[in-house]
Design an enzyme around this catalytic site. Structure first.
Site, PDB file in Angstrom:
ATOM      1  N   ASN A 197      12.216   0.534  -4.408  1.00  9.84           N
ATOM      2  CA  ASN A 197      11.693  -0.822  -4.262  1.00  9.84           C
ATOM      3  C   ASN A 197      11.641  -1.419  -5.660  1.00  9.84           C
ATOM      4  O   ASN A 197      10.772  -1.070  -6.456  1.00  9.84           O
ATOM      5  CB  ASN A 197      10.291  -0.775  -3.621  1.00  9.84           C
ATOM      6  CG  ASN A 197       9.638  -2.143  -3.574  1.00  9.84           C
ATOM      7  OD1 ASN A 197      10.289  -3.165  -3.843  1.00  9.84           O
ATOM      8  ND2 ASN A 197       8.355  -2.172  -3.230  1.00  9.84           N
ATOM      9  N   TRP A 198      12.605  -2.291  -5.946  1.00  5.12           N
ATOM     10  CA  TRP A 198      12.706  -2.834  -7.309  1.00  5.12           C
ATOM     11  C   TRP A 198      11.644  -3.884  -7.587  1.00  5.12           C
ATOM     12  O   TRP A 198      11.500  -4.330  -8.732  1.00  5.12           O
ATOM     13  CB  TRP A 198      14.108  -3.432  -7.535  1.00  5.12           C
ATOM     14  CG  TRP A 198      15.223  -2.414  -7.542  1.00  5.12           C
ATOM     15  CD1 TRP A 198      15.098  -1.061  -7.410  1.00  5.12           C
ATOM     16  CD2 TRP A 198      16.621  -2.669  -7.692  1.00  5.12           C
ATOM     17  NE1 TRP A 198      16.347  -0.456  -7.469  1.00  5.12           N
ATOM     18  CE2 TRP A 198      17.293  -1.423  -7.643  1.00  5.12           C
ATOM     19  CE3 TRP A 198      17.385  -3.829  -7.858  1.00  5.12           C
ATOM     20  CZ2 TRP A 198      18.682  -1.311  -7.762  1.00  5.12           C
ATOM     21  CZ3 TRP A 198      18.769  -3.717  -7.973  1.00  5.12           C
ATOM     22  CH2 TRP A 198      19.407  -2.475  -7.927  1.00  5.12           C
ATOM     23  N   LYS A 199      10.941  -4.332  -6.560  1.00  2.00           N
ATOM     24  CA  LYS A 199       9.913  -5.377  -6.709  1.00  2.00           C
ATOM     25  C   LYS A 199      10.504  -6.580  -7.471  1.00  2.00           C
ATOM     26  O   LYS A 199      11.696  -6.868  -7.320  1.00  2.00           O
ATOM     27  CB  LYS A 199       8.654  -4.798  -7.377  1.00  2.00           C
ATOM     28  CG  LYS A 199       8.152  -3.545  -6.628  1.00  2.00           C
ATOM     29  CD  LYS A 199       6.796  -3.070  -7.058  1.00  2.00           C
ATOM     30  CE  LYS A 199       6.417  -1.817  -6.279  1.00  2.00           C
ATOM     31  NZ  LYS A 199       5.077  -1.324  -6.576  1.00  2.00           N
ATOM     32  N   HIS A 214       4.118  -4.350   2.613  1.00  5.87           N
ATOM     33  CA  HIS A 214       3.800  -3.666   1.359  1.00  5.87           C
ATOM     34  C   HIS A 214       2.393  -4.088   0.925  1.00  5.87           C
ATOM     35  O   HIS A 214       2.003  -5.249   1.113  1.00  5.87           O
ATOM     36  CB  HIS A 214       4.830  -4.031   0.282  1.00  5.87           C
ATOM     37  CG  HIS A 214       4.713  -3.145  -0.916  1.00  5.87           C
ATOM     38  ND1 HIS A 214       3.722  -3.332  -1.859  1.00  5.87           N
ATOM     39  CD2 HIS A 214       5.405  -2.045  -1.299  1.00  5.87           C
ATOM     40  CE1 HIS A 214       3.831  -2.381  -2.781  1.00  5.87           C
ATOM     41  NE2 HIS A 214       4.839  -1.592  -2.467  1.00  5.87           N
ATOM     42  N   GLU A 240       1.206  -4.883  -1.802  1.00  6.07           N
ATOM     43  CA  GLU A 240       1.150  -6.051  -2.697  1.00  6.07           C
ATOM     44  C   GLU A 240       1.204  -7.349  -1.896  1.00  6.07           C
ATOM     45  O   GLU A 240       0.594  -8.349  -2.277  1.00  6.07           O
ATOM     46  CB  GLU A 240       2.294  -5.961  -3.726  1.00  6.07           C
ATOM     47  CG  GLU A 240       1.996  -4.875  -4.757  1.00  6.07           C
ATOM     48  CD  GLU A 240       3.211  -4.165  -5.329  1.00  6.07           C
ATOM     49  OE1 GLU A 240       4.334  -4.682  -5.217  1.00  6.07           O
ATOM     50  OE2 GLU A 240       3.029  -3.064  -5.894  1.00  6.07           O
ATOM     51  N   GLU A 260       1.742   4.524   1.565  1.00  9.58           N
ATOM     52  CA  GLU A 260       1.560   4.257   0.134  1.00  9.58           C
ATOM     53  C   GLU A 260       0.081   4.026  -0.146  1.00  9.58           C
ATOM     54  O   GLU A 260      -0.413   2.895   0.023  1.00  9.58           O
ATOM     55  CB  GLU A 260       2.350   3.008  -0.277  1.00  9.58           C
ATOM     56  CG  GLU A 260       3.845   3.135  -0.029  1.00  9.58           C
ATOM     57  CD  GLU A 260       4.641   2.147  -0.880  1.00  9.58           C
ATOM     58  OE1 GLU A 260       5.444   2.630  -1.694  1.00  9.58           O
ATOM     59  OE2 GLU A 260       4.431   0.934  -0.774  1.00  9.58           O
ATOM     60  N   GLY A 304       1.722   2.346  -8.922  1.00 12.71           N
ATOM     61  CA  GLY A 304       1.830   1.822 -10.282  1.00 12.71           C
ATOM     62  C   GLY A 304       0.735   2.290 -11.215  1.00 12.71           C
ATOM     63  O   GLY A 304       0.582   1.765 -12.311  1.00 12.71           O
ATOM     64  N   SER A 308       3.508   6.182  -7.410  1.00 14.04           N
ATOM     65  CA  SER A 308       3.728   6.998  -8.610  1.00 14.04           C
ATOM     66  C   SER A 308       4.543   8.259  -8.328  1.00 14.04           C
ATOM     67  O   SER A 308       4.342   9.297  -8.959  1.00 14.04           O
ATOM     68  CB  SER A 308       2.391   7.340  -9.286  1.00 14.04           C
ATOM     69  OG  SER A 308       1.732   6.154  -9.704  1.00 14.04           O
ATOM     70  N   GLY A 320       8.817   2.921  -6.628  1.00 19.18           N
ATOM     71  CA  GLY A 320       8.757   1.674  -7.389  1.00 19.18           C
ATOM     72  C   GLY A 320       9.348   1.868  -8.779  1.00 19.18           C
ATOM     73  O   GLY A 320      10.564   1.922  -8.970  1.00 19.18           O
ATOM     74  N   GLY A 321       8.477   2.022  -9.776  1.00 19.47           N
ATOM     75  CA  GLY A 321       8.897   2.089 -11.175  1.00 19.47           C
ATOM     76  C   GLY A 321      10.057   3.035 -11.446  1.00 19.47           C
ATOM     77  O   GLY A 321      11.003   2.677 -12.167  1.00 19.47           O
TER      78      GLY A 321
HETATM   79  P1  13P Z   1       5.316   2.972  -7.984  1.00 22.28           P
HETATM   80  O1  13P Z   1       6.324   4.059  -7.649  1.00 22.28           O
HETATM   81  O2  13P Z   1       5.691   2.159  -9.152  1.00 22.28           O
HETATM   82  O3  13P Z   1       3.918   3.520  -8.016  1.00 22.28           O
HETATM   83  O4  13P Z   1       5.362   1.948  -6.727  1.00 22.28           O
HETATM   84  C1  13P Z   1       5.331   2.441  -5.439  1.00 22.28           C
HETATM   85  C2  13P Z   1       5.613   1.340  -4.505  1.00 22.28           C
HETATM   86  O5  13P Z   1       4.836   0.411  -4.379  1.00 22.28           O
HETATM   87  C3  13P Z   1       6.877   1.373  -3.770  1.00 22.28           C
HETATM   88  O6  13P Z   1       6.918   0.415  -2.761  1.00 22.28           O
END
Ligand code: 13P
Length: 251
Positions: A9-11, A95, A97, A167, A173, A213, A234-235
């Site tokens: 997920n590149w956000k 998600h 967020e 999640e 994050g 994470s 994510g990251g």
């Molecule tokens: P991180 O891997 O950066 O913690 O993010 C997870 C995430 O929200 C994937 O959708």
């Protein structure tokens, strides 16, 4: 269908040039050595058609969000029909967020799920508790309600197209990963909840991903657990090397 999945997920990250480089690097890495899992990436929506044009047979594309209506006066939004028409196969729904920043409710998310299934785009339905809910021991209740209210109106046939991503919000994050015991415990609970609604066979074939994470150092331990079918990353999905290592963590 292979239950094992790793999805990036590149956000809201990367320029178009960086996105193309990452996608091309991943494509060549996966053509050199095939993945044992399904590989999905969810770039920002404005890059979807450009990346689709690069045609990687080893990587499926996902959107990060869609609108619940098929079309109309919704400035800035994108419908499931539009995603399907660009060859997008998956879409994240709910998600944390979006739940937090845009107040997306389980009821709204259930309508997004319907819109996606009507267009034959597979929902990746996200769920997870915030830290206070875990501390107060409400995490199973919260996740159970997110799943029931967002998904359990579906027929068994419809549900079989859904991927679930657990999640825990406190792990996203933050560098604080859920332990593999915590992940396994929740994933087993989710599978049991699905089994009670749709039966063992569907529960057994449902992909349940962990996110929060997850990285090249901890993915193998997490994915080794029986109910953890992969990750929503994510990251660590923004670097080809790290993401590839996570993909290769599937035995
Ligand atoms: P991180 O891997 O950066 O913690 O993010 C997870 C995430 O929200 C994937 O959708």
């Amino acid at each position: 269908m292979n239950r094992k999945v790793v999805s990036g997920n590149w956000k809201m990250n990367l320029t178009w040039s960086e996105a193309q480089t990452l996608f091309k690097d991943l494509t060549s890495e996966l053509s050199r050595q095939k993945a044992t899992c399904r590989v999905i990436v969810a770039p920002p929506a404005c890059y979807l058609s450009g990346l689709a044009a690069l045609k990687s047979s080893d990587i499926s594309l996902s959107a990060q969000n869609c609108h619940q209506e098929p079309k109309g006066a919704y400035t800035g939004d994108i419908s499931a029909i539009m995603l399907a028409s660009m060859g997008v196969e998956y879409c994240l729904v709910g998600h944390s967020e979006r739940r937090q920043n845009y107040g997306e409710s389980n009821e709204l998310l259930s309508r997004k799920v319907n819109a996606l299934l009507a267009s034959k785009v597979n929902p990746i339905y996200c769920c997870g508790e915030v830290l206070e809910q875990r501390k107060s021991g409400d995490h199973f209740k919260v996740v159970g309600a997110q799943i029931a209210q967002g998904l359990f109106h579906l027929s068994a046939d419809e549900f079989s197209n859904v991927i679930v991503a657990y999640e825990p919000v406190w792990a996203i994050g933050t560098g604080e990963t859920a332990s593999s015991d915590q992940a396994q415990e929740m994933h087993a609970f989710i599978r049991k909840t699905v089994a009670e609604k749709y039966g063992e066979e569907i529960a057994h074939s449902t992909s349940i991903l962990y996110g929060g994470s997850c990285n090249a150092a901890n993915a193998q331990e997490l994915f080794s657990r029986p109910d953890v079918d992969g990750g929503l990353i994510g990251g660590a999905s923004l670097k080809c090397d790290d993401f590839t290592k996570i993909i290769r963590s599937h035995g």
